[in-house]
Design an enzyme around this catalytic site. Structure first.
Site, PDB file in Angstrom:
ATOM      1  N   SER A 277      79.345 -40.961 -49.651  1.00 36.53           N
ATOM      2  CA  SER A 277      80.505 -40.155 -49.289  1.00 36.53           C
ATOM      3  C   SER A 277      81.646 -41.049 -48.802  1.00 36.53           C
ATOM      4  O   SER A 277      82.080 -41.943 -49.525  1.00 36.53           O
ATOM      5  CB  SER A 277      80.086 -39.120 -48.239  1.00 36.53           C
ATOM      6  N   ASP A 340      78.876 -31.644 -57.064  1.00 33.21           N
ATOM      7  CA  ASP A 340      79.305 -32.109 -55.749  1.00 33.21           C
ATOM      8  C   ASP A 340      80.835 -32.167 -55.687  1.00 33.21           C
ATOM      9  O   ASP A 340      81.449 -33.042 -56.306  1.00 33.21           O
ATOM     10  CB  ASP A 340      78.705 -33.492 -55.487  1.00 33.21           C
ATOM     11  N   HIS A 389      75.489 -32.484 -51.966  1.00 31.97           N
ATOM     12  CA  HIS A 389      76.121 -33.701 -51.450  1.00 31.97           C
ATOM     13  C   HIS A 389      75.179 -34.501 -50.551  1.00 31.97           C
ATOM     14  O   HIS A 389      75.566 -35.516 -49.995  1.00 31.97           O
ATOM     15  CB  HIS A 389      77.391 -33.330 -50.670  1.00 31.97           C
TER      16      HIS A 389
END
Length: 447
Positions: A277, A340, A389
């Site tokens: 991320s 995602d 995610h």
């Protein structure tokens, strides 16, 4: 992910190098020809029925290659020396195992982070460098942690009792042991970077405007632009009271440079930046920074390859940033779940793949563009929508060789909206939904 509540993956990988078409596989012409003949033979079979034999053939091919390949024998290819040409379709077992291994090393950052607000070590690592990997469940990883890295975003965040901006433990730097070095075929310097956790980090993520990077003061590249929030996290100096710590950029450059320069004479070395991320965005910034300044050279002046392994990472900069990374030889393999939303931001609608009338909005200088090669996965657990995610879900899908096609750009907004609306508060915090929506609003030019 083997579960009745999981949408089963399609049987093909999506492989792309940003907006460019993938290069033909040079080293496996015969295998490609055989695959073409096989595909023609099954042309009259429905896609759903064709998946099973195709996947079986892919696994058989992967197994055969695994018997003759090892990390040490092909580490340069695994690190992207040829942009993973021929290693992703099907996914080579050595690449698969290395992606899973680095993903688990990134996961260690989450496992040992102290998130208890009442703890005196709140937002710091719970353990010392000597035992942290063991405590995180990766005792046999084969790395020695050499430094912890702290970040202090220069944005509004939780105030400390003194009113100072607080620093948070975000990453660690490690180097492979002698035994692991022999197995890998080179000494590996690893930077493992977690994703967003604190309020200040969430606030920085919402700063999605592009601005010049200006990291190398010796050479001006005003056309190279990156997301202002990521740049803020990377370059903000430490809070008062932590004198001498410096920005996370200063900490990272000093430690990585020290380890690279300490390599034994003639020893092969690599710099691996693995992040999830937000961490993958900062890993990309660090890779660019190291190569731009020239800190990826050992004591003898040899260039040490820099590779980014990104898991669920967003876009970082514009086309000029992507082109400069290519020129500098920074390699990036982006593992992205097509479901995602974070991988579609910033620039969900206006990006490197935009066509039609939207393509006329803005210039390339203000258009977000992904860096590197994409390995697309397709997974969703219906019982846990937030897993799209989740780093653990990424690693599990890699191990299972779960893969699929990239979602069309036209469906980005609908998929993101569906995802945000369907989140349970306990599964996916409202802050992440705000980041996703903020990125979409910014990409539409509404703010």
């Amino acid at each position: 992910m083997a579960s009745t509540a999981t949408i089963q993956p399609r049987c093909s990988l999506h492989y792309s190098t940003s907006s460019r078409s993938p290069k033909p596989c040079r080293a496996r012409v015969a295998a490609a020809a055989a695959a073409t003949v096989s595909a023609a033979a099954m042309a009259t079979t429905a896609t759903e029925r064709a998946c099973a034999p195709a996947a079986s053939t892919a696994r058989t091919t992967s197994t055969r290659r695994a018997t003759t390949a090892s990390v040490a024998s092909m580490w340069r290819q695994v690190q992207g020396s040829h942009d993973w040409d021929g290693l992703l379709q099907p996914l080579h077992p050595v690449v698969r195992d290395e992606l899973a291994r680095y993903g688990e090393l990134v996961g260690a950052c989450y496992k040992v982070l102290d998130v208890d607000p009442s703890s005196p070590r709140h937002m710091c690592c719970k353990h010392g460098k000597e035992t942290v990997l063991e405590e995180a469940g990766v005792a046999g990883a084969g790395y020695e942690v050499t430094r912890y890295i702290y970040a202090t975003p220069d944005v509004s965040g939780p105030a400390s009792t003194s009113g100072r901006r607080s620093s948070s433990w975000v990453w660690y730097v490690a180097v492979s042991t002698d035994e692991m070095t022999r197995r890998l075929g080179r000494r590996d310097v690893l930077v493992s970077l977690r994703g967003t956790v604190t309020k200040a980090e969430w606030a920085a993520n919402l700063m999605s405007a592009l601005e010049p990077a200006h990291l190398d003061t010796r050479r001006a590249h005003p056309d190279v632009k990156v997301e202002s929030g990521f740049l803020n996290l990377y370059t903000s100096s430490s809070a008062p009271g932590n004198a001498g710590m410096g920005s996370c950029r200063d900490q990272l450059l000093r430690e990585v440079s020290r380890l690279v320069k300490s390599a034994h004479p003639g020893e092969d070395m690599s710099v691996t930046l693995a992040g999830h991320s937000m961490g993958s965005a900062l890993a990309t910034l660090l890779g660019y920074d190291l190569a731009e300044i020239g800190l990826n050279r050992d004591a003898s002046g040899r260039r040490v390859p820099v590779t980014v392994f990104s898991y669920g990472g967003p876009r970082v900069g514009n086309a000029a940033f992507k082109d400069r990374c290519d020129e500098l030889g920074v390699k990036a393999l982006r593992v992205a779940n097509v479901r995602d939303p974070v991988t579609m931001l910033p620039g969900a609608l206006i990006n490197e793949g935009t066509t039609g009338f939207l393509a006329s909005w803005g210039s390339d200088a203000d258009r977000y563009t992904h860096v590197g090669v994409e390995l697309a996965l397709d997974f969703l657990t219906l019982r846990d929508p937030g897993s799209v995610h989740d780093l653990g879900a990424y690693v599990s899908s890699i191990k299972a060789e779960a893969c699929g096609k990239a979602a069309p750009n036209a469906g980005v907004l609908a998929k993101a909206m569906e995802f945000v609306e369907g989140q349970r508060a306990a599964v996916f915090a409202w802050k992440e939904a705000a980041v996703q929506m903020g990125g979409m609003v910014q990409s539409l030019g509404l703010i």
